[in-house]
Design a protein around this motif. Structure first.
Motif, PDB file in Angstrom:
ATOM      1  N   GLY A   1      -6.129   4.821  -1.029  1.00 31.80           N
ATOM      2  CA  GLY A   1      -6.155   4.015  -2.239  1.00 31.80           C
ATOM      3  C   GLY A   1      -4.972   3.126  -2.745  1.00 31.80           C
ATOM      4  O   GLY A   1      -4.874   2.185  -3.672  1.00 31.80           O
ATOM      5  N   GLY A   2      -3.870   3.403  -2.326  1.00 33.43           N
ATOM      6  CA  GLY A   2      -2.704   2.698  -2.549  1.00 33.43           C
ATOM      7  C   GLY A   2      -3.013   1.158  -2.213  1.00 33.43           C
ATOM      8  O   GLY A   2      -3.276   0.983  -0.896  1.00 33.43           O
ATOM      9  N   THR A   3      -2.361   0.125  -2.904  1.00 31.18           N
ATOM     10  CA  THR A   3      -2.291  -1.341  -2.605  1.00 31.18           C
ATOM     11  C   THR A   3      -0.909  -1.886  -2.682  1.00 31.18           C
ATOM     12  O   THR A   3      -0.324  -1.601  -3.736  1.00 31.18           O
ATOM     13  N   LEU A   4      -0.472  -2.603  -1.756  1.00 28.65           N
ATOM     14  CA  LEU A   4       0.631  -3.395  -1.826  1.00 28.65           C
ATOM     15  C   LEU A   4       0.664  -4.881  -1.482  1.00 28.65           C
ATOM     16  O   LEU A   4      -0.301  -5.060  -0.377  1.00 28.65           O
ATOM     17  N   THR A   5       1.287  -5.743  -1.897  1.00 29.43           N
ATOM     18  CA  THR A   5       1.273  -7.219  -1.661  1.00 29.43           C
ATOM     19  C   THR A   5       2.534  -7.674  -1.265  1.00 29.43           C
ATOM     20  O   THR A   5       3.428  -7.458  -1.973  1.00 29.43           O
ATOM     21  N   PHE A   6       2.831  -8.485  -0.153  1.00 29.07           N
ATOM     22  CA  PHE A   6       3.825  -8.841   0.493  1.00 29.07           C
ATOM     23  C   PHE A   6       3.873 -10.419   0.760  1.00 29.07           C
ATOM     24  O   PHE A   6       2.766 -10.813   0.866  1.00 29.07           O
TER      25      PHE A   6
ATOM     26  N   PRO B   1      -5.981   7.311   7.287  1.00 25.02           N
ATOM     27  CA  PRO B   1      -6.900   7.049   8.445  1.00 25.02           C
ATOM     28  C   PRO B   1      -7.151   5.602   8.601  1.00 25.02           C
ATOM     29  O   PRO B   1      -7.407   5.262   9.710  1.00 25.02           O
ATOM     30  N   SER B   2      -7.040   4.668   7.658  1.00 27.81           N
ATOM     31  CA  SER B   2      -7.094   3.464   8.020  1.00 27.81           C
ATOM     32  C   SER B   2      -6.217   2.423   7.014  1.00 27.81           C
ATOM     33  O   SER B   2      -6.160   2.875   5.823  1.00 27.81           O
ATOM     34  N   LEU B   3      -6.301   1.055   7.410  1.00 27.97           N
ATOM     35  CA  LEU B   3      -5.467   0.162   6.457  1.00 27.97           C
ATOM     36  C   LEU B   3      -6.623  -0.854   6.375  1.00 27.97           C
ATOM     37  O   LEU B   3      -7.261  -1.340   7.351  1.00 27.97           O
ATOM     38  N   SER B   4      -6.754  -1.377   5.112  1.00 28.26           N
ATOM     39  CA  SER B   4      -7.472  -2.710   5.013  1.00 28.26           C
ATOM     40  C   SER B   4      -6.321  -3.916   4.674  1.00 28.26           C
ATOM     41  O   SER B   4      -5.461  -3.714   3.797  1.00 28.26           O
ATOM     42  N   VAL B   5      -6.564  -4.947   5.175  1.00 30.18           N
ATOM     43  CA  VAL B   5      -5.645  -5.955   5.252  1.00 30.18           C
ATOM     44  C   VAL B   5      -6.307  -7.386   4.985  1.00 30.18           C
ATOM     45  O   VAL B   5      -7.399  -7.672   5.338  1.00 30.18           O
ATOM     46  N   VAL B   6      -5.433  -8.086   3.977  1.00 29.29           N
ATOM     47  CA  VAL B   6      -6.217  -9.480   3.520  1.00 29.29           C
ATOM     48  C   VAL B   6      -4.844 -10.223   3.675  1.00 29.29           C
ATOM     49  O   VAL B   6      -3.888  -9.986   3.070  1.00 29.29           O
ATOM     50  N   VAL B   7      -5.024 -11.652   4.577  1.00 30.60           N
ATOM     51  CA  VAL B   7      -4.022 -12.430   4.689  1.00 30.60           C
ATOM     52  C   VAL B   7      -4.654 -13.676   3.864  1.00 30.60           C
ATOM     53  O   VAL B   7      -5.448 -14.151   4.485  1.00 30.60           O
ATOM     54  N   LYS B   8      -3.755 -14.190   3.093  1.00 35.24           N
ATOM     55  CA  LYS B   8      -3.990 -15.430   2.426  1.00 35.24           C
ATOM     56  C   LYS B   8      -3.182 -16.578   2.632  1.00 35.24           C
ATOM     57  O   LYS B   8      -1.926 -16.231   2.403  1.00 35.24           O
TER      58      LYS B   8
END
Length: 197
Positions: A128-133, A162-169
């Protein structure tokens, strides 16, 4: 007859270009396995056939690449995307040894961005943790180099996620992907063991 470029094959090429400009990736030696269409003749080359298995059950692939100096080599581990939950342009995740004892984390892409891009990368863990870089580009725009602080997550929290969800913009483009992190703890420790060699 053309064949689609698999995420694993692309990641192998990327780790070669990321780790050593003149080098090529070397896979651990393994016995030859029969080709899918012939039980008689063995398949040659790296075991790319593992891409056919579902991504969550795939393993981290270890590569070692020759550096530009004699006797210099670099190590990396890579995991292909969960193709059922990822855009076609998302290849996977790379964790590599970097100079001066650092470890870099990169997102591998199939469709490159401009090498001068600074895309925004949002990472959400299965917990559930979300970070933006803000990131930079490597390998002529085919890989997104995440900031140094991300390597601490690969060394710690991600090993029990278990897994990562990644969004690249980047501008009007958005590439989404999912990477299963099973086996990261063992792969990461193996990487560290090989970093200084």
């Amino acid at each position: 007859m053309g064949f689609p470029v698999s995420g694993l094959f692309l990641i192998t090429l990327l780790t070669g270009s990321l780790l050593g400009r003149a080098g090529t990736a070397h896979w651990p030696s393994a016995p030859a396995t029969p080709c899918a269409d012939s039980a008689q003749s063995p398949c040659q080359g790296p075991p790319f056939v593992e891409v056919a298995t579902p991504a969550p059950s795939s393993v981290w692939k270890f590569t070692r690449t020759q550096g530009t100096k004699e006797g210099e080599s670099f190590a990396a581990i890579a995991k292909t995307a969960d193709t059922a939950q990822s855009d076609p342009d998302f290849a996977g995740l790379i964790v590599r040894c970097a100079p001066k004892g650092k470890v870099d984390v990169l997102v591998a892409l199939i469709r490159p961005f401009s090498p001068r891009s600074h895309p925004k990368v949002t990472i959400t863990t299965a917990m559930g943790g979300t970070l933006t870089f803000e990131a930079s580009m490597a390998a002529a725009g085919a890989a997104v180099l995440l900031p140094d602080e991300v390597s601490a997550f690969a060394a710690g929290k991600w090993q029990t996620t278990p897994s990562l969800s990644v969004v690249v913009k980047e501008s009007d483009s958005e590439i989404k992907g999912m990477v299963a992190l099973n086996g990261l703890r063992e792969a990461y420790h193996s990487l560290l063991t090989n970093c200084g060699q």
